[in-house]
Design a protein around this motif. Structure first.
Motif, PDB file in Angstrom:
ATOM      1  N   GLY A   1     -23.640  15.758   9.634  1.00 29.61           N
ATOM      2  CA  GLY A   1     -24.648  15.801   8.538  1.00 29.61           C
ATOM      3  C   GLY A   1     -26.013  15.082   8.943  1.00 29.61           C
ATOM      4  N   ALA A   2     -27.201  15.264   8.383  1.00 29.26           N
ATOM      5  CA  ALA A   2     -28.306  14.476   8.511  1.00 29.26           C
ATOM      6  C   ALA A   2     -28.962  14.336   7.296  1.00 29.26           C
ATOM      7  CB  ALA A   2     -29.410  15.618   9.515  1.00 29.26           C
ATOM      8  N   VAL A   3     -29.966  13.220   7.327  1.00 32.73           N
ATOM      9  CA  VAL A   3     -30.585  12.807   5.926  1.00 32.73           C
ATOM     10  C   VAL A   3     -32.079  12.843   6.413  1.00 32.73           C
ATOM     11  CG1 VAL A   3     -30.161  10.372   6.024  1.00 32.73           C
ATOM     12  CG2 VAL A   3     -30.689  11.344   4.005  1.00 32.73           C
ATOM     13  N   LYS A   4     -33.012  13.148   5.309  1.00 29.29           N
ATOM     14  CA  LYS A   4     -34.500  13.023   5.600  1.00 29.29           C
ATOM     15  C   LYS A   4     -35.009  12.331   4.237  1.00 29.29           C
ATOM     16  CE  LYS A   4     -38.727  15.716   6.062  1.00 29.29           C
ATOM     17  NZ  LYS A   4     -39.545  17.122   6.321  1.00 29.29           N
ATOM     18  N   LEU A   5     -35.438  11.036   4.691  1.00 24.39           N
ATOM     19  CA  LEU A   5     -36.143  10.441   3.311  1.00 24.39           C
ATOM     20  C   LEU A   5     -37.501  10.441   3.417  1.00 24.39           C
ATOM     21  CD1 LEU A   5     -35.025   6.805   2.442  1.00 24.39           C
ATOM     22  CD2 LEU A   5     -37.525   7.291   2.855  1.00 24.39           C
ATOM     23  N   THR A   6     -38.231  10.574   2.410  1.00 22.64           N
ATOM     24  CA  THR A   6     -39.736  10.705   2.485  1.00 22.64           C
ATOM     25  C   THR A   6     -40.340   9.676   1.382  1.00 22.64           C
ATOM     26  OG1 THR A   6     -39.731  13.076   2.741  1.00 22.64           O
ATOM     27  CG2 THR A   6     -41.641  12.093   1.833  1.00 22.64           C
TER      28      THR A   6
ATOM     29  N   THR B   1     -37.451   3.361  10.113  1.00 24.07           N
ATOM     30  CA  THR B   1     -39.025   3.182   9.560  1.00 24.07           C
ATOM     31  C   THR B   1     -39.591   4.504   9.479  1.00 24.07           C
ATOM     32  OG1 THR B   1     -39.102   1.231  10.979  1.00 24.07           O
ATOM     33  CG2 THR B   1     -41.285   2.216   9.926  1.00 24.07           C
ATOM     34  N   THR B   2     -40.330   4.719   8.055  1.00 25.01           N
ATOM     35  CA  THR B   2     -40.778   6.064   7.956  1.00 25.01           C
ATOM     36  C   THR B   2     -42.219   6.322   8.881  1.00 25.01           C
ATOM     37  OG1 THR B   2     -42.350   4.997   6.450  1.00 25.01           O
ATOM     38  CG2 THR B   2     -40.346   6.283   5.825  1.00 25.01           C
ATOM     39  N   GLY B   3     -42.596   7.339   9.537  1.00 23.46           N
ATOM     40  CA  GLY B   3     -43.404   7.445  10.321  1.00 23.46           C
ATOM     41  C   GLY B   3     -44.702   7.944   9.561  1.00 23.46           C
ATOM     42  N   ASP B   4     -45.718   8.616  10.637  1.00 20.28           N
ATOM     43  CA  ASP B   4     -47.009   8.561  10.057  1.00 20.28           C
ATOM     44  C   ASP B   4     -46.920   9.912   8.701  1.00 20.28           C
ATOM     45  OD1 ASP B   4     -48.113   6.927  11.754  1.00 20.28           O
ATOM     46  OD2 ASP B   4     -48.650   8.563  13.194  1.00 20.28           O
ATOM     47  N   ASP B   5     -46.081  10.709   8.918  1.00 17.80           N
ATOM     48  CA  ASP B   5     -45.796  11.620   7.859  1.00 17.80           C
ATOM     49  C   ASP B   5     -45.125  11.102   6.588  1.00 17.80           C
ATOM     50  OD1 ASP B   5     -43.572  11.405   9.127  1.00 17.80           O
ATOM     51  OD2 ASP B   5     -43.192  13.653   9.128  1.00 17.80           O
ATOM     52  N   GLY B   6     -44.880   9.749   6.766  1.00 13.99           N
ATOM     53  CA  GLY B   6     -44.103   9.212   5.520  1.00 13.99           C
ATOM     54  C   GLY B   6     -42.493   9.409   5.393  1.00 13.99           C
ATOM     55  N   THR B   7     -42.040   9.999   6.533  1.00 13.30           N
ATOM     56  CA  THR B   7     -40.579  10.607   6.603  1.00 13.30           C
ATOM     57  C   THR B   7     -39.870   9.848   7.487  1.00 13.30           C
ATOM     58  OG1 THR B   7     -40.833  12.462   7.987  1.00 13.30           O
ATOM     59  CG2 THR B   7     -41.256  12.815   5.672  1.00 13.30           C
TER      60      THR B   7
ATOM     61  N   ASN C   1     -28.187  21.826   6.116  1.00  9.61           N
ATOM     62  CA  ASN C   1     -27.365  20.933   6.362  1.00  9.61           C
ATOM     63  C   ASN C   1     -27.998  19.477   6.426  1.00  9.61           C
ATOM     64  OD1 ASN C   1     -24.426  20.563   6.684  1.00  9.61           O
ATOM     65  ND2 ASN C   1     -24.647  19.923   8.753  1.00  9.61           N
ATOM     66  N   VAL C   2     -29.358  19.511   5.934  1.00  4.96           N
ATOM     67  CA  VAL C   2     -30.117  18.101   5.846  1.00  4.96           C
ATOM     68  C   VAL C   2     -30.210  17.953   4.256  1.00  4.96           C
ATOM     69  CG1 VAL C   2     -32.293  17.092   6.334  1.00  4.96           C
ATOM     70  CG2 VAL C   2     -31.335  18.874   7.892  1.00  4.96           C
ATOM     71  N   VAL C   3     -29.659  16.476   4.062  1.00  6.79           N
ATOM     72  CA  VAL C   3     -29.894  16.085   2.632  1.00  6.79           C
ATOM     73  C   VAL C   3     -31.200  15.591   2.658  1.00  6.79           C
ATOM     74  CG1 VAL C   3     -28.964  14.577   1.108  1.00  6.79           C
ATOM     75  CG2 VAL C   3     -27.456  15.539   2.605  1.00  6.79           C
ATOM     76  N   ASN C   4     -31.879  15.960   1.508  1.00  3.96           N
ATOM     77  CA  ASN C   4     -33.261  15.180   1.258  1.00  3.96           C
ATOM     78  C   ASN C   4     -33.470  14.112   0.163  1.00  3.96           C
ATOM     79  OD1 ASN C   4     -35.393  16.972   2.944  1.00  3.96           O
ATOM     80  ND2 ASN C   4     -34.055  18.399   1.968  1.00  3.96           N
ATOM     81  N   VAL C   5     -33.847  12.967   0.274  1.00  3.31           N
ATOM     82  CA  VAL C   5     -34.188  11.968  -0.699  1.00  3.31           C
ATOM     83  C   VAL C   5     -35.614  11.212  -0.524  1.00  3.31           C
ATOM     84  CG1 VAL C   5     -31.678  11.404  -0.467  1.00  3.31           C
ATOM     85  CG2 VAL C   5     -33.396  10.065   1.071  1.00  3.31           C
ATOM     86  N   LYS C   6     -36.115  10.898  -1.612  1.00  3.60           N
ATOM     87  CA  LYS C   6     -37.318  10.241  -1.650  1.00  3.60           C
ATOM     88  C   LYS C   6     -37.321   9.128  -2.670  1.00  3.60           C
ATOM     89  CE  LYS C   6     -40.196  11.830  -4.985  1.00  3.60           C
ATOM     90  NZ  LYS C   6     -41.386  12.555  -5.619  1.00  3.60           N
ATOM     91  N   GLN C   7     -38.465   8.344  -2.317  1.00  3.11           N
ATOM     92  CA  GLN C   7     -38.723   7.226  -2.981  1.00  3.11           C
ATOM     93  C   GLN C   7     -40.035   6.737  -3.269  1.00  3.11           C
ATOM     94  OE1 GLN C   7     -37.318   2.993  -1.390  1.00  3.11           O
ATOM     95  NE2 GLN C   7     -36.219   2.911  -3.439  1.00  3.11           N
ATOM     96  N   ASP C   8     -40.634   6.372  -4.413  1.00  2.23           N
ATOM     97  CA  ASP C   8     -41.874   5.688  -4.668  1.00  2.23           C
ATOM     98  C   ASP C   8     -42.045   4.614  -4.555  1.00  2.23           C
ATOM     99  OD1 ASP C   8     -41.956   8.419  -7.334  1.00  2.23           O
ATOM    100  OD2 ASP C   8     -42.352   8.760  -5.246  1.00  2.23           O
ATOM    101  N   ASP C   9     -43.042   3.873  -3.987  1.00  4.82           N
ATOM    102  CA  ASP C   9     -43.509   2.606  -4.058  1.00  4.82           C
ATOM    103  C   ASP C   9     -44.742   2.380  -4.677  1.00  4.82           C
ATOM    104  OD1 ASP C   9     -41.185   1.608  -2.690  1.00  4.82           O
ATOM    105  OD2 ASP C   9     -42.553   1.097  -0.886  1.00  4.82           O
ATOM    106  N   VAL C  10     -44.872   1.302  -5.456  1.00  3.99           N
ATOM    107  CA  VAL C  10     -45.981   0.845  -6.356  1.00  3.99           C
ATOM    108  C   VAL C  10     -46.842  -0.029  -5.539  1.00  3.99           C
ATOM    109  CG1 VAL C  10     -46.750  -0.308  -8.584  1.00  3.99           C
ATOM    110  CG2 VAL C  10     -44.545   1.105  -8.432  1.00  3.99           C
ATOM    111  N   PHE C  11     -48.198   0.083  -5.573  1.00  4.09           N
ATOM    112  CA  PHE C  11     -49.192  -0.892  -4.948  1.00  4.09           C
ATOM    113  C   PHE C  11     -49.160  -2.085  -5.669  1.00  4.09           C
ATOM    114  CE2 PHE C  11     -53.314  -1.952  -3.533  1.00  4.09           C
ATOM    115  CZ  PHE C  11     -53.175  -1.754  -2.041  1.00  4.09           C
ATOM    116  N   ALA C  12     -49.405  -3.130  -4.904  1.00  8.01           N
ATOM    117  CA  ALA C  12     -49.168  -4.358  -5.386  1.00  8.01           C
ATOM    118  C   ALA C  12     -50.126  -4.741  -6.584  1.00  8.01           C
ATOM    119  CB  ALA C  12     -49.509  -5.629  -4.288  1.00  8.01           C
TER     120      ALA C  12
END
Length: 747
Positions: free
Chosen positions: A425-430, A468-474, A515-526
């Motif tokens: 399996g594989a996973v992609k985080l954005t 670590t997320t790359g320049d494309d945020g993934t 076969n790639v699971v996609n997950v995402k997360q939002d961050d809040v600016f300080a």
């Protein structure tokens, strides 16, 4: 007289029948003198493995013990030979051939395949078979060349290329009594011989795979150490078509045999067939051997573990037609996605297509890839097949796509080769900005796996490093075994708050289309956070500071609050003192909303419950400084004290909007922070501080007594209220005046 005539007539009829019977018997005769080619086989072929037959150079040479042979006869009936129902022809076998019961039809060589007789080889020690004709050829006077083929087993000497130069050998046969009336075997005997030179092989494991239509007869394994003559009892485990036998401390030549029951219904209507069997040997000592041209096999790997394999086919029946049976074999290789890494431990079921129902039916089960990722299967009749994976190797996803192949006489090669790939399996985080949904680079994550969410537990199929997320945020992680996982953010992108909430996901045990699971997360600016840093106010000497904390308690300043002795203190010049405050000689500090006052310093919590901002104000021992409208004044209407001078020491207080007047009743200090202003008032000013949590009662030292004005709950507190009250008073006075004026005029 009549009786005599009847007896004479009956006697004549009996005599006639006897004569006809003798004549009929005389007509059913042998045609051996008119047949050529049945006295000896025209071709002898030895089965050399993988269902391949190799012609023997000298057809008259003895047939070696344990080897399978195919005997072929090219024969012809002389033209103008009358063949009547019951006529026979004799077929001779080599003296070194053994056989079971063999019976099949003799048919014409055209498409009609008309039956013209029966072939019968009795289950005895003899070396002759008989063809018995019917009357299908009674009107023929010209005969075409025919063929006859059937299988036997050799009995002379050792197997060709055999001797002791092998690791494991396989043999099999059908006993004379194990055929049904149609000549189909009901049971087969399988024999295995290994360690012919009696070396110390240690623990030996045999994995025996039964071919199609066979079932192991429980408890039938019988093993003997031929070196010592002792009986040996292995551990036997039967699982579907797979039979596992384990021998401990092998130091001699071992010979064993067992029975396999045959499903005779699978061969109904057939005149010939075959039963196949394959055995794999694994020894612990590194014993070596070489593959012989006979039924023995082995290898010389030069490592501590030896694996050898050997297979055997038992042919039965035969045919007297031009055609014959077609037998094929197959090899399946299991690899990872890189097409290079071979995978052992994958289990398969082999299925064959039933042309009548159009459905696939199981032939063999529990077929497992070896350490080289390979399954070999032999003795497959013409037809359409497929492998179906039933259990994936450890750490891989199950591939449910069938692997088809065809065994056909039109194949260029009788041996088919197929492959199948298993994936992981594989996973992609954005990572996104919560407000703008822009993708964010530089977020650092840890990946955890396993029951109980043990982060990087021993044996977990994840890296202990960071992602670590790359320049494309993934970020993408591949090569994940089936199971449960979670991402945990360890460091947010620059300027953002870290969100340590675990992000759970699951890698399926079965391969998916995507076969790639996609997950995402939002961050809040300080700056968007609900928590702001506290602001501090510079304080001169002899001051009182007002501070607060936003961590767990909120405090507010309000004039509507009832008497709150634990968290509020009010000072008003000229008003009566409602609660006495004492000032201690030492400084008391309070956190949150607790208030302390000293002769030099007084602290009370002031916090905006809405924004959570904090402010500090400093007040001298004789003067309380509170933000107002940047002016210094006494509360109108209050009675000034003897000391009406305003302290020369003023304090700068940081806030945002609302001001608090310094009268006997304090105006409400709302959710906004206190704006920055400099204001001093006399000791008559009321300061009310209300805390939602603290209950500490502030004290004031006797060096500077202060009066605490009571709250006014009768008169209106706002300008609008005061205006309404004044209007009402005016209307009342006007009415009274008018009434007095009218009264005076009338009197």
């Amino acid at each position: 007289m009549g009786k005599r005539i009847g007896l004479i007539g009956l006697s004549l009829m009996v005599t006639l029948l006897i004569l006809l019977g003798f004549q009929s018997s005389a007509q059913a005769s042998s045609i051996d003198n008119n047949v050529q080619g049945l006295s000896a086989p025209s071709k002898v072929e030895e089965e050399t493995g993988d269902n391949t037959y190799t012609p023997v150079t000298d057809p008259t040479a003895p047939l070696k013990s344990g080897q399978n042979y195919r005997l072929s006869y090219t024969w012809k009936v002389a033209d103008n030979t009358a063949i009547s129902d019951g006529d026979t022809a004799t077929v001779k076998l080599p003296d070194s051939a053994s056989h079971g019961y063999v019976k099949f039809d003799v048919t014409t060589g055209d498409q009609t395949a008309t039956k013209v007789g029966d072939f019968l080889l009795p289950a005895d020690k003899g070396h002759t078979a008989t063809i018995t004709f019917n009357n299908a050829l009674a009107n023929a006077n010209t005969y075409h060349q025919g063929t006859l083929t059937f299988n036997v087993t050799g009995t002379s000497g050792a197997a060709i290329g055999g001797g002791d130069d092998y690791v494991v050998a396989k043999n099999g046969w059908v006993q004379d009594s194990d055929y049904n009336d149609a000549g189909i075997p009901k049971q087969a005997v399988w024999q295995i011989v290994f360690n012919p030179t009696a070396k110390n092989m240690g623990t030996v494991t045999l994995t025996d795979t039964l071919g199609a239509y066979q079932t192991y007869v429980a408890g039938s394994v019988s093993a003997t150490d031929e070196t010592t003559g002792d009986k040996v009892t292995p551990t036997v485990v039967s699982d579907g078509s797979k039979l596992t036998m384990t021998f401990a401390n092998v130091t001699g030549k071992i010979s064993l045999s067992y029975y396999a029951k045959v499903d005779t219904t699978a061969f109904t209507g057939q005149t010939s067939g075959y039963l196949s069997n394959n055995v794999d040997l694994s020894a612990a000592d590194g014993e070596s051997g070489s593959a012989g041209t006979g039924s023995g096999a082995g290898s010389n790997p030069g490592n501590p573990e030896l694996t050898a394999d050997s297979h055997k086919n038992v042919q039965w029946g035969g045919s007297a037609t031009i055609g014959g049976d077609y037998i094929g074999s197959v090899t399946l290789t299991k690899t990872a996605a890189d097409q290079t890494t071979v995978l052992g431990g994958a289990e398969y079921t082999l299925q064959k297509l039933n042309p009548t129902t159009g459905m696939y039916e199981d032939l063999q089960t529990k077929m497992t890839t070896d350490s080289h990722g390979v399954i070999n299967d032999y003795g497959l009749a013409a037809g359409t097949y497929q492998f179906v994976e039933t259990q994936a190797p450890s750490g891989y996803q199950l591939n449910t796509t069938p692997v088809p192949f065809v065994i056909s006489a039109t194949n260029k090669d009788a041996h088919q080769t197929v492959t199948q790939v298993d994936s992981q399996g594989a996973v992609k985080l954005t990572k996104f900005d919560k407000s703008s949904q822009d993708k964010l680079a530089g977020a650092i994550y840890a990946l955890a796996y396993g029951s109980g969410w043990q982060d990087h537990e021993a044996g977990a199929p994840v890296s202990t490093g960071e992602y670590t997320t790359g320049d494309d945020g993934t970020l993408t992680v591949t090569g994940l075994a089936p199971g449960n996982y979670e991402f945990i953010e360890e460091q947010a992108p620059t300027g953002y708050l870290t969100d340590a909430t675990p992000m759970l996901f699951t890698i399926s045990g079965t391969e998916q289309k995507d076969n790639v699971v996609n997950v995402k997360q939002d961050d809040v600016f300080a700056t968007e956070s609900s928590s702001s840093p506290s602001s501090s106010t510079s304080v001169s000497s002899n001051t009182s500071s007002v501070s607060s904390s936003t961590s767990s308690q909120n405090s507010s300043v309000t004039s509507e609050t009832e008497s709150t002795s634990s968290a509020s203190s009010s000072v008003s010049g000229g008003s009566s003192q409602s609660s006495e405050t004492t000032v201690s000689s030492a400084t008391d500090s309070s956190q949150g909303s607790a208030t302390s006052a000293t002769s030099n310093t007084s602290s009370s919590g002031l916090s905006d419950s809405s924004t959570g901002s904090s402010s500090s104000s400093s007040v001298s021992s004789n003067t309380y400084t509170v933000p107002s409208s940047s002016s210094s004044q006494s509360q109108p209407g209050s009675e000034p004290s003897s000391d009406t001078s305003t302290s020369s020491e003023s304090t700068s207080v940081s806030s945002s909007s609302d001001s608090m007047s310094s009268g006997g009743s304090a105006d409400r200090v709302t959710s906004s922070s206190i704006s920055s202003s400099s204001s001093s008032i006399s000791r008559g000013t009321t300061v009310v501080t209300t805390s939602s949590h603290s209950s500490s009662t502030p004290t004031t030292s006797s060096s500077s007594p202060a009066t605490v004005a009571p709250q006014n709950h009768i008169l209106p507190q706002t300008n609008e209220g005061k205006g309404v009250l004044a209007l009402m008073v005016g209307l009342v006075l006007l009415g009274v005046g008018t009434s007095v004026w009218r009264w005076r005029r009338t009197h």
